[in-house]
Design an enzyme around this catalytic site. Structure first.
Site, PDB file in Angstrom:
ATOM      1  CG  HIS A 130      97.537  53.088  29.964  1.00 18.03           C
ATOM      2  ND1 HIS A 130      98.552  52.498  29.227  1.00 18.03           N
ATOM      3  CD2 HIS A 130      97.966  54.343  30.237  1.00 18.03           C
ATOM      4  CE1 HIS A 130      99.534  53.365  29.049  1.00 18.03           C
ATOM      5  NE2 HIS A 130      99.203  54.490  29.663  1.00 18.03           N
ATOM      6  CB  SER A 186     102.572  55.602  29.831  1.00 14.87           C
ATOM      7  OG  SER A 186     101.637  56.099  28.906  1.00 14.87           O
ATOM      8  CD  GLU A 233      97.803  48.987  28.943  1.00 13.30           C
ATOM      9  OE1 GLU A 233      98.003  50.068  28.356  1.00 13.30           O
ATOM     10  OE2 GLU A 233      98.617  48.480  29.734  1.00 13.30           O
TER      11      GLU A 233
END
Length: 321
Positions: free
Chosen positions: A293, A133, A263
Site C-alpha cells: 500500500h 487510498s 496489499e
C-alpha cells in the site's frame, strides 16, 4: 521523507473554500510540451484522518504527475476526521471540483477574476480525477455523483477516474484481510486503527500512516471517520454495502484501478473492480505484483512509479478522444 523537486514543475497554493479555510495546490510543468494541458485532480490518502497536500509524499507525487504526464495538477485539502466525519471529506471534494468549474466560467466570460495559471494552455474538457487510498474512495463517489460526461460541471468535462488502492471498508473481511501476510507497514490491525495527535506533522507521513505501532494514541480508522453509530458498511465506506446505492443503473465514466499485489486490501479492491465490470462499467484493473500500500506515494520517482505513470498516460490517451 524529503521533498524531491528537480525543478521540472512549478507550484503555488490558493484558497478554494473560504467557509472552511481550505486550500489547494496547483502544479504545472515548467516547460509544457503542449499548448493545451489536461487537468488532473489529485486527492490524497490518509484514512480520512490525516495527511495534507503539503506533506512531502503528496507534494512529490504531484510534482511527478505534473512533469511525467505533462498536466496541470490540482491537489486539494479536505476536512479530516474525527473533528469532521464523513461526509465532510466528500463534500469538500465536490466543492474543490466545482472550484474548477467556477474558474472556467470566469475565464470564459472574459470578465476576469479567474486564476491566471488557468487562463491559457489548459483544456477544461480533459479532466481526470485521481485519488490515492481514501482519495481513491472520494474519486469513486465523484464518479457516481458526476455521472458520465459530468454534465453538471460544464464547461468542465471529466474524462475518467484513477483509483490508486482505493480505501474501501466492510464489516466482513476479505481473504487477503483475514489471511494474507501482513504488509511491512500496513496490516488489518492498522486498517482498523488510526492516530490523532498534534505531532503528526512533525513525525511525517510514513510514521503517521504506516507506523502505528510507534504511536500511543490509537483508535479505529472507520470508527473515527464514519458518522457516529455507523460501521465500515456505511455507503461512503463500502460501495457495495447492504445500504449502498445500487450501481447497476449508474452512468459512469471510465475507471482505472491500480493496486499492489501484496496489499492487505487487494481482494476487496479487486472485487470492487470485478463487480463494476460485471455491471457493464468500463473498468481497467492493473495489479503491481509484490507492491504494498502506498508504493507510488512512497517513491514517485521509482521504476515501479514509472510503470504507474505509463498506465495512467495510456488511460488518459484512450479517453481523451
Amino acid at each position: 521523507m524529503k521533498v524531491h523537486d528537480d525543478g521540472s514543475s512549478v507550484w503555488k497554493d490558493t484558497l478554494y473554500d473560504t467557509k472552511h479555510n481550505l486550500h489547494l495546490r496547483l502544479y504545472k510543468p515548467r516547460h509544457p510540451s503542449s499548448t493545451k494541458l489536461p487537468i488532473i485532480y489529485f486527492f490524497h490518502g490518509g484514512g480520512f484522518c490525516v495527511a495534507s497536500r503539503t506533506w512531502p509524499n503528496c507534494h512529490n507525487s504531484c510534482l511527478r504527475l505534473a512533469s511525467g504526464l505533462q498536466a496541470v495538477v490540482v491537489a486539494p485539502d479536505y476536512r479530516l476526521a474525527p473533528e469532521h466525519r464523513l461526509p465532510a471529506a466528500y463534500n469538500d471534494s465536490v466543492t474543490a471540483v466545482k472550484w474548477l468549474q467556477n474558474q472556467a466560467l470566469l475565464l470564459n466570460s472574459g470578465g476576469g477574476g479567474g486564476d491566471e495559471w488557468l487562463e491559457d494552455g489548459v483544456d477544461f474538457e480533459k479532466v481526470f480525477i485521481v485519488g490515492d487510498s481514501s482519495g481513491g474512495n472520494l474519486a469513486h463517489h465523484q464518479a457516481v455523483e458526476l455521472r458520465r460526461g459530468s454534465p453538471d460541471l460544464a464547461p468542465v468535462r471529466v474524462r475518467g477516474y484513477v483509483l490508486m488502492a482505493p480505501f474501501f471498508g466492510g464489516t466482513v473481511r476479505t481473504k487477503s484481510e483475514a489471511e494474507g501476510p501482513p504488509e511491512q507497514f500496513l496490516n488489518i490491525e492498522v486498517l482498523e486503527r488510526s492516530i490523532y495527535s498534534n505531532i503528526l506533522d512533525s513525525i511525517g507521513y510514513q510514521t503517521a500512516i504506516y507506523g502505528f505501532g510507534r504511536t500511543k494514541i490509537v483508535s479505529r480508522f472507520w470508527r473515527l471517520s464514519v458518522p457516529i453509530g455507523s460501521t465500515a458498511d456505511h455507503p461512503l465506506a463500502n460501495p457495495f454495502g447492504p445500504s449502498s446505492p445500487n450501481l447497476e443503473g449508474a452512468l459512469l465514466d471510465p475507471i482505472l484501478v491500480l493496486v499492489g499485489g501484496n496489499e492487505v486490501m487487494k481482494d476487496r479492491i479487486e472485487d470492487y473492480a470485478k463487480r463494476l465490470k460485471d455491471l457493464g462499467k468500463e473498468v481497467d484493473y492493473v495489479e503491481f505484483k509484490g507492491e504494498e500500500h502506498g508504493f507510488f506515494l512512497l517513491d514517485p520517482f521509482s521504476e515501479v512509479a514509472n510503470r504507474v505513470l505509463h498506465e495512467i498516460k495510456q488511460f488518459m490517451s484512450k479517453n481523451s478522444i
